[in-house]
Design a protein around this motif. Structure first.
Motif, PDB file in Angstrom:
ATOM      1  N   ILE A   1      -4.073   4.161   5.582  1.00 33.52           N
ATOM      2  CA  ILE A   1      -4.534   3.593   6.845  1.00 33.52           C
ATOM      3  C   ILE A   1      -5.862   2.899   6.624  1.00 33.52           C
ATOM      4  CG2 ILE A   1      -3.384   5.342   8.266  1.00 33.52           C
ATOM      5  CD1 ILE A   1      -6.100   6.750   8.540  1.00 33.52           C
ATOM      6  N   GLY A   2      -6.268   2.097   7.616  1.00 34.32           N
ATOM      7  CA  GLY A   2      -7.596   1.512   7.643  1.00 34.32           C
ATOM      8  C   GLY A   2      -7.948   0.698   6.415  1.00 34.32           C
ATOM      9  N   ARG A   3      -9.125   0.988   5.870  1.00 39.00           N
ATOM     10  CA  ARG A   3      -9.661   0.194   4.761  1.00 39.00           C
ATOM     11  C   ARG A   3      -8.732   0.209   3.542  1.00 39.00           C
ATOM     12  NH1 ARG A   3     -14.476  -1.927   3.636  1.00 39.00           N
ATOM     13  NH2 ARG A   3     -15.448  -0.897   5.433  1.00 39.00           N
ATOM     14  N   GLU A   4      -8.087   1.339   3.275  1.00 42.18           N
ATOM     15  CA  GLU A   4      -7.194   1.423   2.116  1.00 42.18           C
ATOM     16  C   GLU A   4      -6.064   0.409   2.216  1.00 42.18           C
ATOM     17  OE1 GLU A   4      -4.468   4.696  -0.334  1.00 42.18           O
ATOM     18  OE2 GLU A   4      -5.517   5.267   1.509  1.00 42.18           O
TER      19      GLU A   4
ATOM     20  N   ARG B   1     -13.099   1.978  14.000  1.00 44.08           N
ATOM     21  CA  ARG B   1     -13.989   1.259  13.099  1.00 44.08           C
ATOM     22  C   ARG B   1     -14.230   2.063  11.835  1.00 44.08           C
ATOM     23  NH1 ARG B   1     -18.875   0.322  17.014  1.00 44.08           N
ATOM     24  NH2 ARG B   1     -18.117   2.369  17.682  1.00 44.08           N
ATOM     25  N   TYR B   2     -14.445   1.357  10.726  1.00 47.17           N
ATOM     26  CA  TYR B   2     -14.718   2.036   9.446  1.00 47.17           C
ATOM     27  C   TYR B   2     -15.693   1.202   8.674  1.00 47.17           C
ATOM     28  CZ  TYR B   2     -11.044  -1.237   8.163  1.00 47.17           C
ATOM     29  OH  TYR B   2     -10.255  -2.360   8.011  1.00 47.17           O
TER      30      TYR B   2
ATOM     31  N   TRP C   1       0.849  -1.187   0.000  1.00 46.71           N
ATOM     32  CA  TRP C   1       0.000   0.000   0.000  1.00 46.71           C
ATOM     33  C   TRP C   1       0.884   1.236   0.000  1.00 46.71           C
ATOM     34  CZ3 TRP C   1      -0.100  -3.861   3.701  1.00 46.71           C
ATOM     35  CH2 TRP C   1       0.671  -3.631   4.853  1.00 46.71           C
ATOM     36  N   ARG C   2       0.278   2.359  -0.334  1.00 42.99           N
ATOM     37  CA  ARG C   2       1.046   3.606  -0.444  1.00 42.99           C
ATOM     38  C   ARG C   2       1.437   4.127   0.934  1.00 42.99           C
ATOM     39  NH1 ARG C   2      -1.612   8.120   1.023  1.00 42.99           N
ATOM     40  NH2 ARG C   2      -3.878   7.995   1.299  1.00 42.99           N
TER      41      ARG C   2
ATOM     42  N   ALA D   1      -3.791  -4.767   0.544  1.00 42.52           N
ATOM     43  CA  ALA D   1      -3.182  -6.043   0.896  1.00 42.52           C
ATOM     44  C   ALA D   1      -3.866  -7.202   0.172  1.00 42.52           C
ATOM     45  CB  ALA D   1      -3.250  -6.265   2.405  1.00 42.52           C
ATOM     46  N   GLN D   2      -5.162  -7.036  -0.123  1.00 39.91           N
ATOM     47  CA  GLN D   2      -5.905  -8.087  -0.819  1.00 39.91           C
ATOM     48  C   GLN D   2      -5.791  -7.962  -2.330  1.00 39.91           C
ATOM     49  OE1 GLN D   2      -9.784  -7.392   0.853  1.00 39.91           O
ATOM     50  NE2 GLN D   2      -9.433  -8.755   2.605  1.00 39.91           N
TER      51      GLN D   2
END
Length: 488
Positions: free
Chosen positions: A262-265, A487-488, A257-258, A270-271
């Protein structure tokens, strides 16, 4: 001495000891006392390597190009390393005669160097004797493949015609395969990975490496043994100092990731590793000539060329570090989802190349999968299953896609050759098996856990408290402070 020179290109290997293991491109053989070189290699890239024995010995090899090297590779902005005449500035191609000398100390081939008067005179003498060598049969005719079926000299005319036809077809197919296995390799790529080339007496560049070559990340670092002791002058220490590290593309599968994500990004990156692939391509791309925009196709060519280079060095030199980099690149590419659509041409080129490489993996001594203790090819099979699933989810049924077309060819071949089932719906995921005593036992496959989100892939539920409950923590100074809701 005969002064007549054959017009086709030639490779001279004088003073090569008999029973030396010699390989060029897709074939290898044991040298005989009458073997002095190879004649009529076709235009394009070639890889020549030797070893004292066919197995359990250090192999040393060189990449070189026959013909105009500026035509090597498909990148529009690749800068070819072409030797120019110092006085006129014109390209100095010289005769297409590539000469190696045998170094008894290192038990390997080395170039006759330009700038060395004695070696230049030796090259002139060898070229002058080339005609007599040609007529005496001392030059092995270049072959890309050798037919497995050899008919006797007493074959009938009909069988002889069939043999000639089969040999011609085998040779044409072999040359086509080698061209497709090397068509993305360029001087820029070889220089990046192996270092600057050495020049022979005629100004032909050669990129040298051995089966012991490695990238720093794949090396076994042992304290006290990594560097030679100060003041040491042994040949072994000198060879160690000259062994350059491979300059592979930096692939970090643990961080895809860049910076600052953070979080969902981060979870999505990663997926789906499309961002990491795009970043790698962008950092190795060149500017469009005369403009300030970046041509990302040049970066894609660097990735494709490295896939070709690493695989061929596994096939010929059995180089372990190249095997690891080949697997890293495949794992990065085949775990992308958005890139299947955004980089359709590149992904289809990768799948097409992978099929051709798998068709040649039996050429590796002991098998490609056996080199890394993965005899059943589980690593690659698992990757292809995930990639097949991603293609099915990203590309709608009935939609034309180059990626899907190439993947269908790969899937059909893998089914026929290895009995691999890549489509998720074709795999039996669970069932019952009857033991010898007649008892029925429920069974399922471990590879299904990730897809079904079970086992070690099951989601972890964390209780963050009620929505109306204020979460607090104690800071280092003992005062309570609010925690950011994660949480997001």
């Amino acid at each position: 001495m005969s002064s007549s020179l054959p017009t086709p290109p030639s490779i001279l290997l004088p003073h090569l000891p008999p029973k030396t293991h010699v390989g060029i491109d897709l074939i290898s053989f044991t040298s005989t006392p009458n073997f002095h070189g190879i004649r009529e290699p076709p235009e394009g890239w070639h890889f020549l390597y030797t070893g004292t024995t066919a197995s359990l010995s250090l192999r040393c090899g060189s990449w070189f190009y026959v013909g105009d090297i500026s035509a090597a590779g498909h990148g529009q902005n690749d800068t070819a390393l072409v030797v120019r005449d110092e006085r006129t500035g014109n390209q100095r191609t010289g005769p297409e005669i590539h000469i190696w000398k045998w170094n008894a100390d290192t038990e390997s081939l080395s170039s006759l160097r330009e700038g060395n008067d004695s070696e230049r005179l030796e090259a002139m003498r060898l070229k002058a004797n080339l005609g007599s060598l040609w007529r005496a049969g001392g030059l092995f005719r270049y072959r890309s493949r050798v037919s497995k079926v050899r008919l006797s000299d007493h074959s009938s005319t009909k069988e002889g015609v069939v043999k000639v036809k089969d040999d011609e077809e085998t040779e044409l197919n072999g040359r086509k395969d080698w061209q497709q296995l090397t068509d993305w390799i360029s001087p820029r790529l070889l220089t990046r990975i192996t270092g600057s080339p050495e020049m022979d007496v005629d100004g032909h560049p050669r990129w040298n490496l051995t089966s012991a070559g490695t990238a720093n990340r794949d090396a076994d670092h042992i304290p006290g043994l990594d560097k030679p002791a100060e003041g040491s002058t042994s040949d072994a220490d000198a060879d160690q100092e000259q062994e350059a590290e491979f300059g592979f593309l930096p692939v970090d599968l643990r961080r895809t990731w860049r910076e600052g994500a953070i979080g969902r990004e981060r979870t999505e990156a990663a997926q789906d590793r499309s961002w990491a692939l795009g970043d790698l391509i962008l950092r190795n791309s060149s500017l469009v000539s005369g403009e300030t925009t970046v041509d990302e196709r040049t970066g894609e060519i660097q990735v494709l060329g490295e896939l070709q280079f690493t695989f061929l060095m596994v096939m010929t030199l059995m180089n372990f570090s190249c095997l690891q980099q080949w697997k890293r690149l495949l794992e990065l590419i085949l775990t992308c989802r958005q890139a299947i659509v955004d980089r359709e041409m590149f992904i289809s080129d990768v799948v097409r190349l992978l099929l051709l490489q798998l068709q040649r993996c039996d050429d590796v001594d002991g098998g490609l999968f056996g080199m890394d203790g993965d005899d059943d090819g589980r690593f690659l099979r698992s990757l292809l299953k995930k990639f097949q699933r991603a293609v099915d989810q990203v590309i709608e049924k009935g939609t034309k896609s180059k990626v899907k077309t190439e993947l269908d060819k790969l899937r059909a071949w893998a089914k026929d050759e290895y009995d691999w089932e890549l489509a998720h719906e074709d795999i039996v995921k669970e069932g019952k098996i009857r033991l010898e005593d007649g008892e029925l036992v429920d069974m399922d496959i471990d590879e299904n856990d990730e897809y079904e989100e079970t086992g070690e892939y099951a989601p972890l539920v964390v209780d963050l408290g009620d929505d109306n409950t204020e979460t607090q923590s104690v800071s280092d100074d003992g005062e309570a402070s609010d925690l950011e809701d994660m949480r997001y």
